[in-house]
Motif scaffolding. Structure first.
Motif, short mmCIF file in Angstrom:
data_model
loop_
_atom_site.label_atom_id
_atom_site.label_comp_id
_atom_site.label_asym_id
_atom_site.label_seq_id
_atom_site.Cartn_x
_atom_site.Cartn_y
_atom_site.Cartn_z
N ARG A 173 0.81 -1.22 0.00
CA ARG A 173 0.00 0.00 0.00
C ARG A 173 0.85 1.27 0.00
NH1 ARG A 173 -4.80 -0.53 4.11
NH2 ARG A 173 -5.62 -2.24 2.86
N TYR A 174 2.02 1.21 0.61
CA TYR A 174 2.88 2.40 0.58
C TYR A 174 3.19 2.78 -0.86
CZ TYR A 174 6.81 5.56 1.44
OH TYR A 174 7.63 6.65 1.46
N TYR A 177 -0.15 4.14 -2.72
CA TYR A 177 -0.54 5.50 -2.34
C TYR A 177 0.45 6.52 -2.89
CZ TYR A 177 -3.98 3.67 1.00
OH TYR A 177 -5.05 3.04 1.59
N ASN A 396 15.58 -4.60 11.03
CA ASN A 396 14.90 -5.49 11.96
C ASN A 396 15.86 -6.47 12.63
OD1 ASN A 396 12.89 -6.63 13.44
ND2 ASN A 396 11.89 -7.68 11.72
N SER A 438 12.61 -1.78 1.22
CA SER A 438 11.76 -2.50 2.16
C SER A 438 10.85 -3.50 1.44
CB SER A 438 10.91 -1.49 2.94
OG SER A 438 9.83 -2.10 3.55
N ARG A 447 12.35 -1.00 7.36
CA ARG A 447 11.09 -0.25 7.51
C ARG A 447 11.37 1.24 7.50
NH1 ARG A 447 7.12 1.61 11.35
NH2 ARG A 447 5.12 1.34 10.30
N LEU A 448 10.59 1.97 6.70
CA LEU A 448 10.70 3.43 6.69
C LEU A 448 9.90 3.94 7.87
CD1 LEU A 448 11.41 2.51 3.80
CD2 LEU A 448 10.31 4.56 2.95
N GLU A 449 10.53 4.77 8.69
CA GLU A 449 9.82 5.26 9.87
C GLU A 449 10.10 6.72 10.14
OE1 GLU A 449 9.18 2.48 12.82
OE2 GLU A 449 10.82 1.15 12.31
N ASN A 450 9.12 7.36 10.79
CA ASN A 450 9.34 8.70 11.34
C ASN A 450 9.27 8.50 12.84
OD1 ASN A 450 8.85 9.65 8.63
ND2 ASN A 450 6.70 9.27 9.09
N ILE A 451 10.37 8.76 13.49
CA ILE A 451 10.40 8.44 14.92
C ILE A 451 9.42 9.32 15.68
CG2 ILE A 451 12.28 10.03 15.46
CD1 ILE A 451 13.29 7.81 17.39
N TYR B 378 7.37 -8.80 12.06
CA TYR B 378 7.42 -8.36 13.45
C TYR B 378 8.85 -7.97 13.81
CZ TYR B 378 2.72 -9.12 15.30
OH TYR B 378 1.39 -9.00 15.59
N ARG B 379 8.94 -7.08 14.78
CA ARG B 379 10.25 -6.60 15.21
C ARG B 379 10.99 -7.65 16.03
NH1 ARG B 379 10.84 -0.87 14.70
NH2 ARG B 379 8.78 -0.02 14.39
N PHE B 405 6.09 -4.58 12.22
CA PHE B 405 7.18 -4.02 11.42
C PHE B 405 6.79 -3.92 9.94
CE2 PHE B 405 11.60 -3.96 9.69
CZ PHE B 405 12.12 -2.96 10.48
N ASP B 406 5.50 -4.12 9.65
CA ASP B 406 5.05 -4.00 8.26
C ASP B 406 5.21 -2.56 7.79
OD1 ASP B 406 4.39 -6.52 7.41
OD2 ASP B 406 2.32 -6.43 8.12
N PRO B 407 5.32 -2.34 6.48
CA PRO B 407 5.45 -0.97 5.97
C PRO B 407 4.23 -0.11 6.32
CG PRO B 407 6.07 -2.55 4.28
CD PRO B 407 5.47 -3.34 5.40
N GLU B 408 4.44 1.20 6.21
CA GLU B 408 3.37 2.14 6.50
C GLU B 408 2.14 1.86 5.63
OE1 GLU B 408 5.88 6.18 7.11
OE2 GLU B 408 6.51 4.75 5.60
N PHE B 409 0.98 2.18 6.15
CA PHE B 409 -0.32 2.04 5.47
C PHE B 409 -0.78 0.59 5.33
CE2 PHE B 409 1.66 5.82 3.35
CZ PHE B 409 0.95 6.76 4.06
N ARG B 435 1.59 1.74 16.87
CA ARG B 435 2.78 1.35 16.14
C ARG B 435 3.62 2.60 15.90
NH1 ARG B 435 2.67 -1.32 10.16
NH2 ARG B 435 2.14 0.78 9.55
N LYS B 436 4.54 2.88 16.80
CA LYS B 436 5.29 4.13 16.68
C LYS B 436 6.71 3.88 17.16
CE LYS B 436 5.23 8.65 15.98
NZ LYS B 436 5.77 8.80 14.65
N LEU B 437 7.68 4.30 16.34
CA LEU B 437 9.07 3.99 16.66
C LEU B 437 9.52 4.57 18.00
CD1 LEU B 437 11.69 2.68 15.75
CD2 LEU B 437 12.24 4.75 14.49
N ARG B 438 9.04 5.76 18.33
CA ARG B 438 9.43 6.38 19.60
C ARG B 438 9.01 5.48 20.78
NH1 ARG B 438 13.03 9.95 20.49
NH2 ARG B 438 12.13 11.61 19.22
N GLU B 441 11.23 2.46 20.99
CA GLU B 441 12.53 2.76 21.61
C GLU B 441 12.40 2.90 23.12
OE1 GLU B 441 14.52 5.97 19.62
OE2 GLU B 441 15.17 4.62 18.01
#
Lengths: 451, 450
Positions: A173-174, A177, A396, A438, A447-451, B378-379, B405-409, B435-438, B441
């Motif tokens: 989906r990434y 979109y 990961n 990814s 994984r692309l992330e925004n912390i 999964y992480r 750990f799946d991609p966004e969306f 599901r948030k990296l902060r 951590e």
């Protein structure tokens, strides 16, 4: 190891022969393209409307049919089968031929538009440009230019190859979109809206094209044009400055440079869609990375000096800044970077150097975004040094098997594997966040992330 | 000190890299397979045209020289432990202070009639890949693959990518069900069939028939059917590649025997990776773990042992991953095929897509012991922390999004698994984390402060 040949772009079917329906579909596209070539070469102007719309309908219909046939019997998933065997996608004969044709097209487009049929000095258009007059008249009530032809074809290719891209990555989906966003920004904001503005006798403006990518934004003639058109012009000036000073840093802080490079930008849009079959050709070596940093930052400095000198000339009347005439400086920039680098090399070399040559080595906007994405700052009121962006690609744990798919398919030439196999996050100025590393990872490591 | 490493797979090359990180010892890495280390797990992608050989190298060629790691492209014939010397196939003798044996595995052959015909082979190293490529160029109208494991399904995918029809003979009644629980195993069966593979369950190889020295057909054991083919893939497991060690004083069993310091029976000689056999492994773990990750961890451990002589090899929490055609698979901790006494399982499967989540836990303490994922990522770090800390299943479920750990969306299925748990146990738990990296951590750091 090259027993399989296919003319399909990034061939998913390694059958030696195309299935019947795909042959027909491809023929429709070929006929559509042939109409344009005949009008171009034969300098025909009769019934342009009928022929133009037939041609476009054949190209669109044929391509969509072809892509549907190509993917309908495949299971969703990553299928880069034969990409590095096929002539077109592995720097074979077809790739070189396409490279020469594309490069040649850009040379004609930039420096010899009369060969496309542009009628200079008020003369009527002929050839290819005349063929596009009816569409241009429809959108803005004025005849076409070579840029209108180019814009139409550019948008069409992003749309069609975007649809193919969505089929290819339909399980992700990434990717879906992101590609829909690219198609929207190109079609609505970069193509249709500016033409309508011109039709309304307002200055042409692409609202998502940001200085320094839009290097003429602060040129004398451009500012004069804007000021002359009153309130709208002042808004465009204001918006352009806000985009550069506020929107870009804020968006990059939250999402990394991907918000622009792989979701909005037109150059990025073409690279992500039409360029997708060539993404594996980018050079991943450390040498290339070093070269990249030198070149792209030089361009950023060049465009900054050039813009400053143009502005100084405007406001002080001095024409010689930094020892060079500002007009000379800006025309050299336009020739070297604006045309030769971004167009001729940037797209012409897709089949040889990969899809993001311009974005990686040349684009000053990418350099600016890259600085925002990569670098850290320590302000007095911060407890610790902070990254200027929340974006990173995380790895990961210990799941990486060093297979190399991520690096291979990185269009920006980042050796993603080098980080992943050492369990390090990937934070690179050049990363446009396309997410393909990814997607192609067979072990779910990135994984692309925004912390 | 001169350290010689025999083998440049993931174990040997990781050892070399880490020894260099920790010391200035002279390092020589010897391999007869390739000059520089590459990823053997990526062999399939070379055949499929996703990558070229160069793409699969672990590092650019200059890396090894720059780090002063000498690479020797040769074969070791003999180890003389009395004189601390090894002999290369050209007769050269090299003296070592420490020796690391990391020679990996070789494909099993079980003495079938015709197993040495042309076109009959396993898939382990790059020479195997070249043979497969040569056989494919000669023309394969059908390939038969014997064995239902990871290499078998890789081979099936390879041929499938080139439109070569494949028959798979699997001894068990479901694919890889010596490792995968029934639901997951059956999902893979369906996916294999969906890819048009002729999957024969509960079928074995009786004999391979040849013509002019090349394979021409095989005979199945149970159905006695004869299947015409030009290629037979023998993918019935691997065993340690240690024939050259047997002429030395180093003790071997199936593999080279090592203690928890990865030391063999001879001082200054170590063995790591697929070819090492732990005399006393951790409870529930095997003596020989022929997987990429174990090799890499042993490589790092042996570097620490040689250079710091303090730490021993810690097997850690088990994890593994694979990809079956389009279905990614990850496992963390203990997932057994048959549920042992006192172990509960929570399983959710997507109604139409190839996705599933399984969490196993101890019934009495309710602490989680394993995660099994199909088509969902999964992480590693998060799962590992839960497993190490024997976290309560309900705490895990409430915070399960941290592991996603799946991609966004992508759709998140943690709620579906939670619904299942609530329904079975008549509970009313809800997801607490996002599901948030902060947050991840913070969670991962929380043990440091505890």
């Amino acid at each position: 190891m090259q027993p399989y040949k296919s003319i399909a772009i990034s061939s998913h079917h390694l059958k030696e022969d195309l299935p019947f329906h795909q042959k027909i579909a491809l023929s429709l596209v070929a006929i559509g393209a042939l109409i344009q070539i005949v009008f171009w070469v034969g300098n025909i102007t009769a019934n342009a409307g009928l022929w133009l719309y037939s041609s476009l309908a054949l190209i669109v219909g044929g391509s969509l049919w072809y892509f549907r046939e190509q993917y309908k019997d495949t299971l969703p998933g990553i299928k880069n089968n034969g990409v590095l065997f096929a002539s077109l996608t592995a720097k074979g004969t077809l790739a070189w031929m396409l490279g020469v044709v594309l490069t040649g097209f850009y040379v004609v487009l930039y420096w010899f538009p009369e060969y496309l049929g542009l009628g200079g000095d008020g003369a009527a258009n002929s050839g290819l440009v005349a063929l596009f007059d009816p569409l241009s008249m429809l959108l803005k009530g004025k005849p076409a230019s070579q840029w209108f032809v180019y814009g139409t074809l550019y948008t069409l290719i992003i749309f069609l190859m975007g649809v193919k891209f969505i089929y290819k990555y339909r399980h992700n989906r990434y990717q879906v979109y992101r590609t829909m966003s690219i198609i929207f920004f190109q079609t609505a904001i970069a193509f249709i809206l500016p033409e309508i503005l011109v039709g309304l006798n307002l200055p042409y403006n692409d609202f998502k094209n940001i200085w320094p990518l839009n290097y003429y934004f602060f040129f004398d003639w451009h500012i004069n044009d804007l000021i002359a058109s009153g309130l709208f012009g002042y808004f465009v000036l204001f918006w352009g400055i806000i985009l550069f000073l506020v929107v870009t840093p804020v968006m990059t802080y939250f999402y990394g440079k991907r918000w622009y490079c792989s979701w909005v930008c037109g150059c990025g849009g073409l690279a992500e869609t039409a360029g997708d079959p060539f993404r594996q050709l980018s050079d991943k070596s450390l040498k290339a990375w070093k070269l990249e940093r030198w070149i792209i930052h030089s361009v950023l400095i060049f465009v900054t000096l050039m813009t400053v000198s143009v502005l100084v000339t405007r406001f002080t009347g001095f024409s010689r800044i930094f020892g060079i005439d500002s007009y000379t400086l800006s025309s050299w920039y336009g020739f070297l970077i604006g045309a030769a680098f971004s167009g001729v090399v940037g797209v012409g070399f897709y089949p040889i150097m990969g899809s993001r040559v311009w974005c990686r080595f040349g684009c000053p906007m990418a350099a600016y975004l890259g600085i925002l994405q990569r670098f850290t700052i320590k302000l007095p009121w911060f407890k610790e040094t902070k990254r200027m962006s929340k974006f990173r690609i995380t790895t990961n744990g210990g799941q990486c098997i060093s297979c190399g798919n991520c690096s291979t398919y990185c269009e920006m030439g980042i050796d993603v594997k080098a980080y992943a196999q050492r369990q390090e996050d990937i934070v690179r100025a050049s990363c446009v966040g396309c997410g393909i590393c990814s997607a192609v990872c067979p072990r779910g490591v990135l994984r692309l992330e925004n912390i | 000190m001169h350290i010689i490493i025999i083998g440049n797979g993931i174990s040997g090359s990781t050892a070399a890299r880490h020894i260099r990180k920790l010391s200035d010892h002279k390092i020589t890495m010897i391999s007869s397979e390739t000059e520089y280390p590459f990823s053997r797990t990526a062999l399939m992608y070379i055949y499929m045209g996703h990558m070229k050989y160069d793409h699969t190298k672990l590092y650019e060629d200059w890396f090894w020289q720059k780090n002063n790691i000498e690479t020797v492209n040769s074969h070791v014939d003999h180890i003389n432990t009395d004189q601390s010397k090894i002999q290369l196939s050209d007769g050269t003798l090299m003296e070592y202070d420490k020796l690391v044996i990391a020679t990996g595995s070789k494909s099993n052959k079980f003495g079938w009639p015709g197993q040495n015909l042309n076109g009959v082979q396993g898939l382990y190293n790059i020479q195997d890949l070249k043979m497969m490529e040569a056989a494919s160029r000669k023309g394969i109208r059908r390939a038969v693959i014997v064995g239902g494991g990871l290499i078998g399904i890789e081979m099936a995918e390879m041929f499938h990518s080139r439109q070569i029809p494949v028959t798979m003979l699997v001894r068990e009644d479901s694919f890889w069900n010596i490792v995968l629980p029934q639901n997951e195993s059956q999902m893979i069966n369906r996916h294999i069939l969906a890819n048009g593979i002729d999957l024969r369950l509960e079928e074995e190889l009786l004999e391979i028939k040849g013509k002019d020295g090349s394979v021409s057909s095989i005979v199945c054991k149970n159905s006695t059917e004869e299947i015409h083919c030009e290629f037979v893939g023998l993918t019935v497991g691997v065993s340690p590649n240690i024939d050259f060690v047997k002429s030395s004083d180093i003790l071997t069993n199936k593999g080279v025997l090592v203690n928890s310091n990865l030391q063999t029976s001879v001082p200054n000689v170590y063995a790591i990776g697929d070819c090492a056999e732990l005399s006393s492994p951790k409870e529930g773990r095997r003596n020989i773990e022929a997987v990429w990750y174990t090799g890499r961890m042993m490589g790092e451990a042996v570097a620490n042992i040689i250079c710091n002589s303090s730490e021993s090899y810690d097997q850690g929490i088990w994890f593994n991953s694979a990809k079956f055609f389009d279905i990614e698979y990850q496992v963390y901790g203990q997932i057994s095929v048959v549920l042992p006494e006192g172990i509960g399982t929570l399983y959710w499967e997507h109604p139409s897509e190839n996705k599933a989540i399984r969490i196993n836990y101890e019934m009495a303490s309710k602490s989680v012991i394993g995660f099994n994922l199909m088509g969902i990522r999964y992480r590693h770090t998060v799962c590992e922390k839960w497993l190490t800390e024997n976290t309560h299943i309900e705490t895990v479920l409430e915070n399960l999004s941290l592991a996603n750990f799946d991609p966004e969306f992508f759709n998140e299925y943690e709620q579906s698994l939670m619904d299942k748990y609530n329904a079975i146990n008549r509970k009313n738990l809800t997801l607490k984390s996002k599901r948030k990296l902060r947050l991840v951590e913070n969670f991962l750091q929380s043990d440091l402060n505890d």
